[in-house]
Design an enzyme around this catalytic site. Structure first.
Site, PDB file in Angstrom:
ATOM      1  N   GLU A   1       0.778  -1.124   0.043  1.00 39.72           N
ATOM      2  CA  GLU A   1      -0.080  -0.053  -0.079  1.00 39.72           C
ATOM      3  C   GLU A   1       0.825   1.264   0.094  1.00 39.72           C
ATOM      4  O   GLU A   1       1.621   1.563   0.790  1.00 39.72           O
ATOM      5  CB  GLU A   1      -0.883   0.012   1.362  1.00 39.72           C
ATOM      6  CG  GLU A   1      -1.821   1.176   1.522  1.00 39.72           C
ATOM      7  CD  GLU A   1      -2.214   1.315   2.855  1.00 39.72           C
ATOM      8  OE1 GLU A   1      -2.243   0.349   3.598  1.00 39.72           O
ATOM      9  OE2 GLU A   1      -2.866   2.435   3.256  1.00 39.72           O
TER      10      GLU A   1
ATOM     11  N   ASP B   1      -1.285  -1.061   5.832  1.00 43.33           N
ATOM     12  CA  ASP B   1      -1.049  -0.548   7.001  1.00 43.33           C
ATOM     13  C   ASP B   1      -2.070  -1.341   7.894  1.00 43.33           C
ATOM     14  O   ASP B   1      -3.055  -1.828   7.364  1.00 43.33           O
ATOM     15  CB  ASP B   1      -1.468   0.999   7.125  1.00 43.33           C
ATOM     16  CG  ASP B   1      -0.385   1.710   6.227  1.00 43.33           C
ATOM     17  OD1 ASP B   1       0.703   1.295   6.471  1.00 43.33           O
ATOM     18  OD2 ASP B   1      -0.794   2.765   5.829  1.00 43.33           O
TER      19      ASP B   1
ATOM     20  N   ASP C   1      -4.288  -0.184   9.957  1.00 41.82           N
ATOM     21  CA  ASP C   1      -5.288   0.837  10.247  1.00 41.82           C
ATOM     22  C   ASP C   1      -6.624   0.196   9.492  1.00 41.82           C
ATOM     23  O   ASP C   1      -6.627  -0.495   8.577  1.00 41.82           O
ATOM     24  CB  ASP C   1      -4.879   2.196  10.186  1.00 41.82           C
ATOM     25  CG  ASP C   1      -4.484   2.622   8.910  1.00 41.82           C
ATOM     26  OD1 ASP C   1      -4.890   1.807   7.697  1.00 41.82           O
ATOM     27  OD2 ASP C   1      -3.854   3.577   8.395  1.00 41.82           O
TER      28      ASP C   1
ATOM     29  N   ASP D   1      -7.893   2.212   6.960  1.00 41.08           N
ATOM     30  CA  ASP D   1      -7.737   2.300   5.602  1.00 41.08           C
ATOM     31  C   ASP D   1      -7.184   1.025   4.828  1.00 41.08           C
ATOM     32  O   ASP D   1      -7.519   0.486   3.843  1.00 41.08           O
ATOM     33  CB  ASP D   1      -6.852   3.483   5.235  1.00 41.08           C
ATOM     34  CG  ASP D   1      -7.802   4.836   4.830  1.00 41.08           C
ATOM     35  OD1 ASP D   1      -9.028   4.466   4.870  1.00 41.08           O
ATOM     36  OD2 ASP D   1      -7.226   5.721   4.738  1.00 41.08           O
TER      37      ASP D   1
END
Ligand code: 0RA
Length: 655
Positions: A438, A516, A518, A520
């Site tokens: 990403e 990541d 998180d 997103d």
């Protein structure tokens, strides 16, 4: 210890020849468990439960049982209780022991005592409860029959005593309580969602049977264990509605048909929705035939033939500019094909493809007859579907053009690899890994931190296309997706099959999604997974798709450092580094993104095969996975929120 026990029992002179044969059978199962139950990991562990439940389902299909109760106990042992006739406990003259003992100790003894019904269920490996017994440190069978309660206990398959009467009862049925052997299985913790998904599926596939699953490891404040009941009056018809609950149907009713011929039961239900996916799930004797087979061929053939002739007869193809083919009739379909065949032949790589040639015509017959009737009776619905078929044919022509453009370009352009790919030097696919990373910045760090001999990096910018909502030609216009295709060396469409994946030139056997940790990041992971699930499913089925797991914390004091992947290991790391009572002297860094790690840290925690953990993406339950992807990536937001709130990420996709 187990093999020793078997040796000792064999030496015991009071044991007759029959017993030794039995022991050798159980010994064979313990020596090569994977041969009997598939594997000794999570899958095999859950398979034990399916094997036992299958016996109760058979009893229900024979018309003798209505309720099945599955319980996961606190110690991860399992009970399966049914209200059938109860396994017979009388002495079996030839064997010199009770029928119950034979069923539980002799391989493939299952159907021996009940000649009037063929065993339909029987499990993928069809091995019977005796295998479950052999692979359990403890198994207790309780039989409620003729007003009496009987029991017999076993250890690694060896009877601890002959069946005995222990009381009176007004119940009827069988209860099998077993504890899988932790010296055989690599994992002995049951996943509730995995078992529940299978029980739900069984309830839909066998209408009228009530299956209750209870998880005693999960109790509320009042001490009541979590429990769900699965029961379907409508069977496959309701299964289709369940699978499509987050999709938009284009006709109001699920089309349903069934028939029995030559001892084969055929049941088919389907519905059309406004998506572009073909979604056919097929079953033989309750087993999910993920590779399809003659039953699916028969369905497809009848579907194409009947719709084509109805549309032609009604002059609906008159303005058509492109040729129409079979797959156009299946765009946006959600379909279940379930057949019950007395002697199924399973073929294919994973033995999940039905081979019986006679089933093709039987299914085509049932579907053809009912569908002709349906179209005559429902011309309005029939027209809506045919219009969708025409659109599908037109869109397919556009998609082919877009795809050929991409695929020709990448072949003509020399090596044709994407500019953003940092390739590895090794060329042996089995040894090579591709990281889909990403963002460009994390991609840069990964490029520095990797081992360039066998690790390639492809950074993906921003969010990749949500393929769940896109038409096919859009996919070939999307930069990130084009890059994935060309980096992998995979193309779509072979002679005669536009949907087939050509993976002969696949360049990596580990494809690792790295995002990541998180919200997103997990969304992007899901987008990429959705892409693989819809367009490169074979790579998932072959076990080539993985998810990287970067650490969540770095615990630090002076030059001592430790990474942690969850709260428990963070707390342990703090204790270890700081020492008891001095926990506040350490610094804890919470990693929010890959970008917060330097190249060396990324290598150490996430890239280095010696120290990293990869989660392999597998499809536990194809019907459920389909439902989850359509829900996660579809239009309807409320169910998605509910899913995210009540389940761990990808809980049922078992990564
Ligand atoms: C053979 C014969 C009969 C019942 C069963 C097997 C049976 C097996 C299982 C396994 C789990 N639940 C079960 N329930 C029944 C009965 C024969 C008779 O009573 O006539």
């Amino acid at each position: 210890m187990s093999e020793e026990v078997i040796e000792n029992v064999k030496k015991n002179a009071t044991y007759g020849a029959d017993n030794i044969t039995v022991l050798e059978g159980l010994e064979a199962v313990r020596k090569r468990p994977a041969m009997y139950i598939g594997d000794i990991n999570v899958r095999g562990l859950h398979h034990l439960v399916y094997e036992v439940v299958d016996n109760s389902i058979d009893e229900a299909l024979a018309g003798h049982c209505k309720n099945i109760f599955v319980t996961i106990h606190e110690d991860n042992s399992i009970s399966v209780l049914d209200d059938g006739r109860g396994i017979p406990v009388d002495m079996h003259p030839k064997e010199g022991r009770s029928a119950l003992e034979v069923v539980l100790t002799v391989l493939h003894a299952g159907g021996k005592f009940d000649k009037d019904s063929y065993k339909v269920s029987g499990g993928l490996h069809g091995v019977g409860v005796s295998c479950v017994n052999a692979l359990s440190t403890y198994l207790k069978a309780t039989v409620y029959r003729d007003g009496k309660e009987y029991q017999q206990e076993f250890s690694i398959g060896i009877p601890q005593y002959s069946v005995k009467e222990v009381g009176t009862t007004d119940k009827r049925g069988t209860k099998i309580h077993f504890k899988p052997d932790d010296s055989i299985f690599t994992v002995t913790v049951y996943n509730y969602e995995t078992l529940a998904a299978r029980m739900r599926e069984l309830a839909y596939l066998n209408r009228g049977i009530s299956i209750t699953i209870t998880d005693e490891r999960n109790k509320d404040e009042q001490g009541v264990a979590f429990s769900e009941n699965f029961y379907s009056e409508g069977g496959l018809r309701e299964f289709v509605s369940y699978l499509d609950k987050t999709r938009q149907a284009i006709i109001p009713e699920v089309i349903y048909m069934e028939g029995v011929k030559d001892n084969v039961t055929v049941e088919v239900a389907f519905q059309y929705n406004d998506s572009y996916n073909e979604n056919i799930h097929s079953y033989v004797n309750n087993i999910n035939t993920i590779e399809g087979g003659t039953h699916v061929v028969g369905f497809r053939r009848a579907l194409t033939r009947v719709f084509k002739s109805w549309a032609t007869k009604n002059d609906l193809f008159k303005n058509l500019k492109t040729e129409i083919n079979g797959e156009d009739f299946r765009e946006g379909i959600t379909c279940l094909v379930s057949v019950k065949v007395p002697e199924p032949l399973f073929e294919g790589q994973t033995k999940t493809k039905l081979g019986n040639s006679e089933v093709d015509a039987l299914v085509a017959g049932v579907v053809g007859e009912h569908l002709e009737y349906f179209l005559e009776e429902h011309p309005k619905e029939a027209k809506i579907i045919v219009n969708k078929v025409i659109l599908a044919a037109t869109a397919r022509a556009a998609a082919r053009k877009a795809r050929e453009l991409v695929q020709r370009k990448s072949v003509l352009g020399g090596a044709g690899l994407p500019g953003k790919l940092s390739d590895c030097s090794d060329k042996n696919p089995a040894a090579c890994e591709l990281f889909l990373v990403e963002g460009d910045s994390a991609g840069g760090t990964a490029k520095q931190g990797r081992n360039r001999a066998f690790q390639a990096i492809l950074p993906l910018r921003g969010k990749i296309l949500n393929v769940e909502k896109a038409m096919e030609h859009k996919i070939y216009e999307n930069e990130e997706i084009k890059n994935i295709f060309t980096a992998l060396g995979v193309t779509k469409g072979v002679e005669g099959d536009e949907k087939a994946l050509n993976i002969a030139k696949l360049r990596y056997h580990k494809i690792i999604i790295m995002c990541d940790a998180d919200v997103d990041g997990s969304h992007i992971t899901t987008l990429i997974l959705t892409f693989f699930f819809r367009h490169m499913k074979e790579l998932i089925e072959r076990g080539y798709i993985y998810i990287a797991s970067p650490p969540l914390y770095l615990v630090k004091k002076g030059n001592k450092e430790k990474y942690a992947w969850d709260d428990a290991s963070r707390i342990a790391a703090i204790k270890e580094i700081a020492g008891e009572g001095k926990e506040d002297s350490v610094h804890v860094q919470r990693y929010k993104g890959l970008g917060e790690m330097n190249a060396e840290q990324l290598w150490e925690t996430t890239l280095n095969p010696e120290t990293r953990t990869l989660k392999q993406v597998t499809i536990e339950n194809a019907a459920d996975a389909d439902q989850i992807f359509s829900m996660l990536m579809g239009d309807e937001v409320p169910p998605r929120r509910e899913f995210i709130e009540t389940h761990a990420k990808y809980a049922r996709i078992d990564v």
